[in-house]
Design a protein around this motif. Structure first.
Motif, PDB file in Angstrom:
ATOM      1  N   THR A 118      15.002  43.620   4.439  1.00  0.00           N
ATOM      2  CA  THR A 118      14.588  44.082   5.247  1.00  0.00           C
ATOM      3  C   THR A 118      14.507  45.354   4.298  1.00  0.00           C
ATOM      4  N   ARG A 119      13.244  45.979   5.247  1.00  0.00           N
ATOM      5  CA  ARG A 119      12.964  47.302   4.710  1.00  0.00           C
ATOM      6  C   ARG A 119      14.471  48.257   5.451  1.00  0.00           C
ATOM      7  N   ASN A 144      12.808  38.925   0.230  1.00  0.00           N
ATOM      8  CA  ASN A 144      13.086  39.543   1.018  1.00  0.00           C
ATOM      9  C   ASN A 144      12.017  39.378   2.493  1.00  0.00           C
ATOM     10  N   ASP A 146      10.854  41.379   5.356  1.00  0.00           N
ATOM     11  CA  ASP A 146       9.754  41.874   6.322  1.00  0.00           C
ATOM     12  C   ASP A 146       8.830  41.006   6.699  1.00  0.00           C
TER      13      ASP A 146
END
Length: 166
Positions: A118-119, A144, A146
């Protein structure tokens, strides 16, 4: 099982040396045995682990590695007059000719790891996860997530707005 059956299987006549393990080793052997037993009985063909690069997932991955080492050692043990472990492994990997040359060969067939970024993750955690998977011989991928996290957060926020606190 009577004593003559045990004797034929080598159980009563065979002298075994007692091994005392450190508490740390004991703590890895028990769960590793349970993992193998679960894998054998479940009909599954491996394990999937989201590997974050942190201590908890690394410890879980290490236990799978210990399990693979134990299975490999049992297959290699010339004192073991049974091919049950190898037969079970071949059934699990769905290859009746598979004979591992190392414990990492077993990991490669049955262990799948994914770094779910994730970020909020750092490049360091990705590198730790990759390095551990590589050392174990595990399959490794990254994704990813997110969008998944954002969707869950949005849904949870909406649920919270429509619900009265209890």
């Amino acid at each position: 099982m009577d004593s003559s059956t045990l004797r034929r299987q080598g159980g009563l006549d065979e002298k075994k040396e007692i091994t005392h393990h450190s508490p740390e080793v004991e703590m890895s052997l028990g769960p590793a045995c349970w993992l193998w037993d679960y894998l054998r009985r479940s009909g599954l063909n491996g394990f999937f682990l989201p590997l974050s690069g942190g201590a908890d997932s690394a410890a879980s991955a290490a236990l799978v590695g210990v399990m693979c080492q134990m299975v490999f050692d049992e297959i290699q043990d010339e004192q073991s007059h049974s091919s049950t472990v190898l037969s079970d492994l071949r059934r699990i990997v769905k290859n009746d000719k598979f004979t591992p040359l190392s414990w990492q060969d077993i990991c490669k067939k049955i262990f799948y790891c994914c770094y779910m970024a994730t970020r909020n993750n750092s490049p360091e955690t990705l590198q730790r996860a990759k390095a551990l998977a590589h050392e174990l011989g595990a399959n490794f991928d990254e994704a990813n997530i997110d969008d998944v996290c954002d969707a869950f957060s949005k849904t949870w926020t909406q649920i919270g707005k429509t619900r009265e606190p209890s």
